[in-house]
Design an enzyme around this catalytic site. Sequence first.
Site, short mmCIF file in Angstrom:
data_model
loop_
_atom_site.label_atom_id
_atom_site.label_comp_id
_atom_site.label_asym_id
_atom_site.label_seq_id
_atom_site.Cartn_x
_atom_site.Cartn_y
_atom_site.Cartn_z
N HIS A 26 3.21 -0.02 6.36
CA HIS A 26 3.16 1.25 5.64
C HIS A 26 2.00 2.08 6.16
CE1 HIS A 26 -0.43 0.54 3.07
NE2 HIS A 26 -0.06 -0.73 3.12
N CYS A 27 2.10 3.41 5.96
CA CYS A 27 0.99 4.31 6.27
C CYS A 27 0.47 4.83 4.93
CB CYS A 27 1.43 5.42 7.22
SG CYS A 27 2.76 6.45 6.59
N ALA A 28 -0.08 6.04 4.90
CA ALA A 28 -0.69 6.54 3.67
C ALA A 28 0.34 6.81 2.58
CB ALA A 28 -1.48 7.81 3.97
N THR A 29 1.57 7.15 2.97
CA THR A 29 2.56 7.54 1.96
C THR A 29 3.94 6.94 2.21
OG1 THR A 29 3.08 9.53 3.25
CG2 THR A 29 1.43 9.76 1.49
N ARG A 30 4.19 6.34 3.36
CA ARG A 30 5.54 5.88 3.71
C ARG A 30 5.60 4.36 3.85
NH1 ARG A 30 7.37 10.18 8.46
NH2 ARG A 30 6.05 11.90 7.78
#
Length: 462
Positions: A26-30
């Site tokens: 995951h990244c910051a939002t996905r």
Amino acid sequence: MGKYEELSRKALESLGGVENITHVTHCATRLRISYARKSLVNEEGLKDLPGSAGLVNKDKQVQLIIGPGVHDAYEEFLEISGWKEGGAVAVEEEEETGPKNAMYYLNKFGNFVAPIFMPVVPAMITGGMILAMKNLLVNYFGMGVDSGTAQLMLMIFDAGFAFLPVYVGYTLASQLKMQPIMGAFLGATLIAPRFGTGTVTDFFGIGIPQVSYSSTVIPIVLGVFFMFYVQKVLKKIIPEALTFFLTPLLTMIIVVPVTLIVLGPLGNQLSGYIAAFCIWLTDTLGFIAQPILSAIYPYMVMFGLDKGLSPIGIELIANLGYNSVTGVMGFVSNICIGGTALAVATTIKDNKAQKGMIASFGVTALCGVTEPAFYGALLSRPKALIGTAIGALSAGLVAGIFGLRTFVQGGCPGYLTLLFFVDQNGGLYYVFIAILVAAIATIVSFVATKIILSRDAKKAVH
């Protein structure tokens, strides 16, 4: 039942089961889930998941737009799916089809970079914000520079930034499917106290340049990539019975000297070149650079290319002490998306639930998380994005004229990250400029979008 349990179960089913999953991150939002065979993926089933604001499906990777709670969704998906790193994939992978053009490789780059730098962002944000708070307390509230509290806050800042080679070494090794601890181990050697004292001067008579690798990124990236290829060779020639202890031993014996003698100094030079290029760009284009960059930034986020900017921002702050390029463009762009989403919400009259949802997306974007607003409200209304661009050009122009810059490297820039603009001495000049820029971004994008959508609605009536 956990908040993301239903999302996880439905996503797993629509992805063709755990046997079709090759990687989860995951990244910051996905929430990013890679798969083996596209033919097993039910994309329609992924488009309306509870707790997801949208879907991006590209390059054999599904990206579910979650927002700030993405780490909780990630943990719950791992628990429900039972997927583990290194687990066997039961289905044969399909060969990728379609043209492998420039955008294909840019997407691949963005997808590769995101899991390396995004896990490190919370440490950088926290460390940078703590430093900004320390500077404010020292300069405006009488706290002693040498007080225990000030030193404790500096210690937290150092932990966030000085150990970047360790953090990035770990995440990069993990992304390359290596033992993560080996990447962290190499990063630790670059910042080990003994090397910092200047006593490690040569390796069998070959001089070792005395370079500081604290807070650097590129040297450890080069070192871990070299380690990856060294390990591939060693695994082919070392008997399986001896590989457990002999492979890491020979890896470090080979990789550490090469990194310290060649790759590390080269990485530091490349860092300087990156900083010089960014300065050249802003000097050449002047204050025009910032509005252009701010206007195109939402589309960099859309394609996942914004993740490639993280190392540039880190290197700029490490080399110059500030970032006048990537941090500002993200700040302006995010706030403009928030203003645009709020304007879209005001145009919805007959659906209170949708209006409230889009308004919440707008507030979230103003705070720095834009994917829900961008994918959930704006992409389906292309004309609204004209309002975003007008706001970005206006606010970016003001930011460029006043030379707005950030002094903290972190993600999700918005109204909640104004401390990013406190300078090294605790000065608030750039904070006030940032507030002015943010106000312009919000108001102009909101008003421009409102006018555009209102005119469009009138034309539809007539």
